[in-house]
Design a protein around this motif. Structure first.
Motif, PDB file in Angstrom:
ATOM      1  N   GLU A  52     -11.356   4.369  14.119  1.00 25.83           N
ATOM      2  CA  GLU A  52     -10.998   4.006  12.743  1.00 25.83           C
ATOM      3  C   GLU A  52     -10.256   2.671  12.720  1.00 25.83           C
ATOM      4  O   GLU A  52     -10.503   1.814  11.862  1.00 25.83           O
ATOM      5  CB  GLU A  52     -10.127   5.108  12.125  1.00 25.83           C
ATOM      6  N   LEU A  53      -9.333   2.473  13.664  1.00 27.25           N
ATOM      7  CA  LEU A  53      -8.589   1.218  13.738  1.00 27.25           C
ATOM      8  C   LEU A  53      -9.515   0.065  14.104  1.00 27.25           C
ATOM      9  O   LEU A  53      -9.411  -1.030  13.548  1.00 27.25           O
ATOM     10  CB  LEU A  53      -7.469   1.341  14.779  1.00 27.25           C
ATOM     11  N   PHE A  54     -10.447   0.308  15.011  1.00 30.56           N
ATOM     12  CA  PHE A  54     -11.407  -0.718  15.408  1.00 30.56           C
ATOM     13  C   PHE A  54     -12.184  -1.224  14.190  1.00 30.56           C
ATOM     14  O   PHE A  54     -12.398  -2.428  14.021  1.00 30.56           O
ATOM     15  CB  PHE A  54     -12.364  -0.131  16.454  1.00 30.56           C
ATOM     16  N   ASN A  55     -12.569  -0.315  13.316  1.00 29.96           N
ATOM     17  CA  ASN A  55     -13.299  -0.717  12.108  1.00 29.96           C
ATOM     18  C   ASN A  55     -12.410  -1.502  11.141  1.00 29.96           C
ATOM     19  O   ASN A  55     -12.859  -2.460  10.510  1.00 29.96           O
ATOM     20  CB  ASN A  55     -13.879   0.520  11.412  1.00 29.96           C
ATOM     21  N   VAL A  56     -11.138  -1.116  11.034  1.00 20.79           N
ATOM     22  CA  VAL A  56     -10.202  -1.851  10.166  1.00 20.79           C
ATOM     23  C   VAL A  56     -10.057  -3.291  10.666  1.00 20.79           C
ATOM     24  O   VAL A  56     -10.083  -4.248   9.887  1.00 20.79           O
ATOM     25  CB  VAL A  56      -8.825  -1.148  10.133  1.00 20.79           C
ATOM     26  N   ILE A  57      -9.901  -3.451  11.987  1.00 21.06           N
ATOM     27  CA  ILE A  57      -9.739  -4.787  12.572  1.00 21.06           C
ATOM     28  C   ILE A  57     -10.977  -5.635  12.321  1.00 21.06           C
ATOM     29  O   ILE A  57     -10.884  -6.818  11.970  1.00 21.06           O
ATOM     30  CB  ILE A  57      -9.449  -4.664  14.083  1.00 21.06           C
ATOM     31  N   ASN A  58     -12.153  -5.045  12.490  1.00 15.50           N
ATOM     32  CA  ASN A  58     -13.386  -5.811  12.297  1.00 15.50           C
ATOM     33  C   ASN A  58     -13.600  -6.185  10.835  1.00 15.50           C
ATOM     34  O   ASN A  58     -14.150  -7.248  10.532  1.00 15.50           O
ATOM     35  CB  ASN A  58     -14.582  -5.026  12.843  1.00 15.50           C
ATOM     36  N   GLU A  59     -13.153  -5.348   9.935  1.00 10.22           N
ATOM     37  CA  GLU A  59     -13.235  -5.698   8.515  1.00 10.22           C
ATOM     38  C   GLU A  59     -12.358  -6.908   8.205  1.00 10.22           C
ATOM     39  O   GLU A  59     -12.731  -7.803   7.446  1.00 10.22           O
ATOM     40  CB  GLU A  59     -12.804  -4.501   7.652  1.00 10.22           C
ATOM     41  N   LYS A  60     -11.170  -6.941   8.816  1.00 12.76           N
ATOM     42  CA  LYS A  60     -10.273  -8.090   8.625  1.00 12.76           C
ATOM     43  C   LYS A  60     -10.929  -9.363   9.131  1.00 12.76           C
ATOM     44  O   LYS A  60     -10.769 -10.441   8.551  1.00 12.76           O
ATOM     45  CB  LYS A  60      -8.951  -7.865   9.387  1.00 12.76           C
TER      46      LYS A  60
ATOM     47  N   SER B 110      -1.763   4.641   7.808  1.00  9.17           N
ATOM     48  CA  SER B 110      -1.405   3.630   6.798  1.00  9.17           C
ATOM     49  C   SER B 110      -1.911   2.243   7.149  1.00  9.17           C
ATOM     50  O   SER B 110      -1.754   1.313   6.358  1.00  9.17           O
ATOM     51  CB  SER B 110       0.121   3.581   6.625  1.00  9.17           C
ATOM     52  N   ILE B 111      -2.509   2.079   8.332  1.00  6.43           N
ATOM     53  CA  ILE B 111      -2.901   0.740   8.775  1.00  6.43           C
ATOM     54  C   ILE B 111      -3.880   0.088   7.806  1.00  6.43           C
ATOM     55  O   ILE B 111      -3.811  -1.114   7.547  1.00  6.43           O
ATOM     56  CB  ILE B 111      -3.493   0.798  10.200  1.00  6.43           C
ATOM     57  N   LYS B 112      -4.777   0.873   7.237  1.00  2.00           N
ATOM     58  CA  LYS B 112      -5.774   0.288   6.337  1.00  2.00           C
ATOM     59  C   LYS B 112      -5.138  -0.286   5.080  1.00  2.00           C
ATOM     60  O   LYS B 112      -5.744  -1.095   4.374  1.00  2.00           O
ATOM     61  CB  LYS B 112      -6.840   1.324   5.978  1.00  2.00           C
ATOM     62  N   TYR B 113      -3.891   0.118   4.787  1.00  2.00           N
ATOM     63  CA  TYR B 113      -3.206  -0.404   3.606  1.00  2.00           C
ATOM     64  C   TYR B 113      -2.366  -1.641   3.912  1.00  2.00           C
ATOM     65  O   TYR B 113      -1.736  -2.201   3.024  1.00  2.00           O
ATOM     66  CB  TYR B 113      -2.307   0.679   2.997  1.00  2.00           C
ATOM     67  N   GLY B 114      -2.349  -2.041   5.185  1.00  2.00           N
ATOM     68  CA  GLY B 114      -1.594  -3.237   5.554  1.00  2.00           C
ATOM     69  C   GLY B 114      -0.738  -3.000   6.780  1.00  2.00           C
ATOM     70  O   GLY B 114      -0.169  -1.918   6.963  1.00  2.00           O
TER      71      GLY B 114
ATOM     72  N   SER C 210       4.060  -0.312   9.947  1.00  2.00           N
ATOM     73  CA  SER C 210       4.770  -0.727  11.163  1.00  2.00           C
ATOM     74  C   SER C 210       6.179  -0.149  11.251  1.00  2.00           C
ATOM     75  O   SER C 210       6.699   0.446  10.311  1.00  2.00           O
ATOM     76  CB  SER C 210       4.834  -2.251  11.215  1.00  2.00           C
ATOM     77  N   LYS C 211       6.791  -0.347  12.427  1.00  8.23           N
ATOM     78  CA  LYS C 211       8.208  -0.068  12.683  1.00  8.23           C
ATOM     79  C   LYS C 211       8.580   1.401  12.399  1.00  8.23           C
ATOM     80  O   LYS C 211       9.610   1.698  11.820  1.00  8.23           O
ATOM     81  CB  LYS C 211       9.098  -1.023  11.885  1.00  8.23           C
ATOM     82  N   ARG C 212       7.704   2.279  12.835  1.00  8.95           N
ATOM     83  CA  ARG C 212       7.879   3.706  12.555  1.00  8.95           C
ATOM     84  C   ARG C 212       9.183   4.251  13.135  1.00  8.95           C
ATOM     85  O   ARG C 212       9.864   5.069  12.493  1.00  8.95           O
ATOM     86  CB  ARG C 212       6.677   4.476  13.114  1.00  8.95           C
ATOM     87  N   LEU C 213       9.550   3.835  14.349  1.00  9.37           N
ATOM     88  CA  LEU C 213      10.744   4.400  14.988  1.00  9.37           C
ATOM     89  C   LEU C 213      12.001   4.091  14.178  1.00  9.37           C
ATOM     90  O   LEU C 213      12.873   4.960  14.021  1.00  9.37           O
ATOM     91  CB  LEU C 213      10.887   3.851  16.413  1.00  9.37           C
ATOM     92  N   ALA C 214      12.103   2.866  13.661  1.00  7.53           N
ATOM     93  CA  ALA C 214      13.271   2.513  12.847  1.00  7.53           C
ATOM     94  C   ALA C 214      13.218   3.221  11.502  1.00  7.53           C
ATOM     95  O   ALA C 214      14.235   3.724  11.008  1.00  7.53           O
ATOM     96  CB  ALA C 214      13.336   1.003  12.653  1.00  7.53           C
ATOM     97  N   ARG C 215      12.049   3.265  10.894  1.00  6.97           N
ATOM     98  CA  ARG C 215      11.928   3.924   9.585  1.00  6.97           C
ATOM     99  C   ARG C 215      12.351   5.395   9.669  1.00  6.97           C
ATOM    100  O   ARG C 215      13.084   5.889   8.809  1.00  6.97           O
ATOM    101  CB  ARG C 215      10.490   3.811   9.075  1.00  6.97           C
TER     102      ARG C 215
ATOM    103  N   LYS D 158      10.331   0.032   1.452  1.00  7.35           N
ATOM    104  CA  LYS D 158       9.994  -1.378   1.651  1.00  7.35           C
ATOM    105  C   LYS D 158       8.569  -1.485   2.199  1.00  7.35           C
ATOM    106  O   LYS D 158       8.283  -1.018   3.296  1.00  7.35           O
ATOM    107  CB  LYS D 158      10.973  -2.044   2.616  1.00  7.35           C
ATOM    108  N   LYS D 159       7.686  -2.116   1.428  1.00  5.22           N
ATOM    109  CA  LYS D 159       6.275  -2.142   1.767  1.00  5.22           C
ATOM    110  C   LYS D 159       5.755  -3.537   2.094  1.00  5.22           C
ATOM    111  O   LYS D 159       4.640  -3.684   2.572  1.00  5.22           O
ATOM    112  CB  LYS D 159       5.452  -1.566   0.606  1.00  5.22           C
ATOM    113  N   GLU D 160       6.535  -4.555   1.779  1.00  6.49           N
ATOM    114  CA  GLU D 160       6.071  -5.926   2.000  1.00  6.49           C
ATOM    115  C   GLU D 160       7.096  -6.691   2.814  1.00  6.49           C
ATOM    116  O   GLU D 160       8.291  -6.431   2.743  1.00  6.49           O
ATOM    117  CB  GLU D 160       5.869  -6.647   0.658  1.00  6.49           C
ATOM    118  N   LYS D 161       6.608  -7.669   3.562  1.00  6.74           N
ATOM    119  CA  LYS D 161       7.491  -8.560   4.324  1.00  6.74           C
ATOM    120  C   LYS D 161       7.704  -9.843   3.533  1.00  6.74           C
ATOM    121  O   LYS D 161       6.808 -10.317   2.847  1.00  6.74           O
ATOM    122  CB  LYS D 161       6.876  -8.884   5.683  1.00  6.74           C
ATOM    123  N   THR D 162       8.909 -10.386   3.635  1.00 10.82           N
ATOM    124  CA  THR D 162       9.224 -11.620   2.919  1.00 10.82           C
ATOM    125  C   THR D 162       8.304 -12.750   3.352  1.00 10.82           C
ATOM    126  O   THR D 162       8.057 -12.939   4.542  1.00 10.82           O
ATOM    127  CB  THR D 162      10.683 -12.032   3.208  1.00 10.82           C
ATOM    128  N   SER D 163       7.817 -13.509   2.395  1.00  9.29           N
ATOM    129  CA  SER D 163       7.055 -14.712   2.694  1.00  9.29           C
ATOM    130  C   SER D 163       7.998 -15.908   2.671  1.00  9.29           C
ATOM    131  O   SER D 163       8.826 -16.046   1.778  1.00  9.29           O
ATOM    132  CB  SER D 163       5.958 -14.919   1.654  1.00  9.29           C
TER     133      SER D 163
END
Length: 638
Positions: free
Chosen positions: A375-383, A502-506, A511-516, A530-535
């Motif tokens: 499933e992750l392989f397909n997400v990466i290839n779509e990107k 959740s990878i397919k959503y971004g 990410s950062k599951r251990l801290a979350r 928190k769902k977005e990283k600062t730009s």
């Protein structure tokens, strides 16, 4: 007056007689009030007369030949004996510059990351060793000669953090060297030798992975790392509202440590690209400790862009920080509020595992999570816009899954996955005749150290872009760079850092599951929602626009522009590119590509060269430590 009353420096030199007297006199003039706050210790090493000068009042400095230690930063006490016993050890915890004497001679030691630099100058029979490069400049017989090789590394994008990555212990000056990370410099009979004392060969064999309870083990190690650093006294937490600094704050809250929060933000709505400012306000209002927002709109420009008008020069190479003037103001605010140090979430992205989708494929396959891996392989290839009708899709699929049974193939496949279309070429306006090497990050030497389970080390060297510049004005520590934490994280399967579903959503959301999971009860505003990283693109555009008059002054004239005169940059091509980027900066819908980093490198290099090549007497006056006198626009939230 020193820039930071808590910032200490030390100098050890074997200058004698008139040379020593003149040097001490010049030091007293340069470092005001030096005689009142510094110790001058006279002693002999072998047959050499030496002087140690230190601003460290606690702990008291005694004679070095009695093995008393000059220490800047902090270190676990039980690590000192290990260092002095000269045992190569990868469990030396702390961020420090350490100096001691034993039968081997003088020894100067850096920590795991060389977060507090140690510089050395050696000529004929004389040497100066110091953690403040300015102390070498003051020496009358030192001549400022720029290291062109280092300049090329900077300009070509080969290094990311100033000097910690330069080869052969180099700095940006031909006659000044720097002790590399985790190493010891020894001087005996006027001979200098360097030796690595911290073992960087981490255990990454998948058979050594821990099997369960990742979250509690991570939380315990992170707390230990953070508490050790904050036990020095009142600490300013650089709290951005993100997961990394949030982990530090959550630990401080749970353990009721002595702290306050400082945040850099902007009143201009165009500069707010995520919910960080909202989070900072929301979190700060229910803390029982003070919290401050420093508004940095008026400092968004290149430091020293109008030469000589800014309060501090970054000496040991071009300034790497994107908003250095705001950082100086934060230091000033921290000092005025009485903190003994600051603490940041630097390198949290690496340790906590952000945006490592490709890297965890190997981990999933080796742990028999084949469905998740596919499933992750397909997400990466779509990107990457590779469809299932493309033969490349099936070649990659075949290689990745076959790698489960063949470690050599796994390594080759992993490297191809990581570096696919990633190399950035040096742009044409940077003169190719100077012989730029291929980007160091992608060199064969670096690739050879990789395998599919070293996802963190692949990105760890280097990440901290500002250690040297901070050395001039504040003591700052970095719990994510603690060896205990790194050793633990390397024993956790890489895919355990992510929410796979959740990878397919971004990448950031997953990410950062251990801290979350560790801190979502303490600070749910961050770790649950928190769902977005600062730009930082808006900030980069604003810096360009606010610096526009200074950029014209710096680059329009061929006669005064040093990067042109040194044959490093083609004036016509660079002006064309810079003009395009200034136009992009005015367009809210435009995006700055990777080439902006090269633009940034040229600008910071020109500013640095203009300062560093001035007449030596004027340069010493320019870099003389003085109280920062910048207007601080800060708001106390609670």
């Amino acid at each position: 007056m020193s820039l930071n009353k808590n910032k200490s420096f030390w100098i050890v030199t074997n200058l004698i007689n008139n040379n020593a007297d003149l040097y001490i006199r010049n030091l007293k003039i340069f470092y005001e009030n030096l005689s009142d706050s510094h110790d001058f210790i006279h002693f002999k090493e072998q047959n050499n007369y030496c002087i140690a000068i230190s601003s460290k009042i606690r702990p008291p400095i005694n004679h070095i030949n009695n093995k008393k230690i000059i220490l800047d930063g902090w270190i676990k006490e039980d690590c000192l004996n290990s260092i002095i016993a000269d045992k190569k050890n990868n469990e030396i915890y702390g961020e420090f510059a350490l100096s001691y004497s034993n039968n081997d001679g003088f020894n100067f030691v850096t920590d795991f990351y060389s977060s507090i630099p140690i510089y050395y100058f050696h000529t004929n029979k004389n040497y100066i060793i110091t953690n403040d490069i300015r102390a070498i400049f003051i020496y009358e017989d030192f001549t400022v000669n720029i290291n062109l090789e280092s300049v090329l590394y900077h300009l070509g994008g080969d290094i990311a953090i100033g000097e910690n990555e330069l080869p052969n212990n180099n700095t940006f000056f031909t006659d000044i060297k720097k002790i590399p990370k985790g190493s010891k410099l020894t001087i005996k009979n006027n001979k200098l030798s360097t030796k690595e004392i911290i073992d960087y060969n981490f255990e990454t064999d998948s058979s050594r992975f821990i099997k369960k309870d990742f979250i509690n083990q991570f939380k315990d190690k992170f707390k230990e790392s953070t508490i050790d650093r904050m036990n020095n006294g009142l600490t300013a937490i650089h709290f951005s509202g993100g997961l990394d600094s949030g982990s530090v704050l959550a630990t401080a809250m749970e353990k009721n440590l002595d702290y306050f929060c400082v945040n850099i933000s902007f009143k201009d709505n165009d500069l707010i690209y995520s919910q960080d400012s909202m989070i900072v306000n929301k979190v700060s209002k229910h803390l029982d400790k003070p919290s401050y927002i420093l508004w940095a709109d008026n400092t968004l420009r290149f430091q020293n862009n109008l030469i000589d008008n800014d309060p501090l020069l970054y000496i040991d190479g071009p300034e790497p920080r994107s908003n250095s003037l705001a950082c100086l103001q934060v230091d000033q605010l921290i000092n005025e509020l009485g903190a003994v140090q600051a603490i940041t979430g630097e390198s949290g992205d690496v340790i906590l595992g952000e945006q490592f989708d490709e890297v965890i494929l190997d981990s999933l396959i080796k742990h028999d999570s084949i469905k998740s891996a596919f499933e992750l392989f397909n997400v990466i290839n779509e990107k990457r816009k590779i469809s299932r009708y493309n033969i490349k899709y099936y070649i990659n699929l075949y290689n990745i899954f076959l790698s489960k049974f063949n470690s050599k193939l796994a390594k080759r496949t992993y490297i191809k996955t990581q570096w696919q279309d990633e190399e950035v070429k040096v742009p044409e306006y940077i003169c190719q005749s100077k012989g730029f090497l291929a980007n160091k990050l992608y060199s064969d030497e670096y690739r050879n150290m990789l395998d599919g389970h070293r996802f963190m080390l692949d990105f760890l060297w280097p990440k901290a872009r500002y250690f040297d510049s901070l050395s001039l004005n504040s003591s700052t520590t970095h719990p994510f760079l603690d060896l205990r934490l790194i050793n633990l994280v390397l024993k956790i399967p890489p895919h355990e850092h992510l929410y796979l579903k959740s990878i397919k959503y971004g990448s950031y959301l997953s990410s950062k599951r251990l801290a979350r999971e560790s801190f979502k009860q303490t600070l749910p505003e961050i770790f649950k929602f928190k769902k977005e990283k600062t730009s930082y693109e808006g900030m980069a555009k604003k810096i360009l626009l606010n610096s526009k008059p200074g950029l014209k002054e710096l680059f329009l004239s061929f006669d005064s522009c040093l990067v042109y005169k040194m044959g490093l940059v083609d004036r016509k091509k660079f002006i064309e590119t810079l003009t395009i980027y200034l136009l992009k900066a005015e367009d809210v819908n435009s995006t700055l590509d990777a080439n902006y980093q090269f633009i940034h490198s040229v600008i910071t290099l020109e500013i640095w060269l203009r300062n560093i090549t001035m007449e030596k007497k004027k340069l010493i006056e320019r870099i003389k430590p003085r109280k920062i006198n910048m207007k601080i626009d800060a708001e106390k939230i609670n």
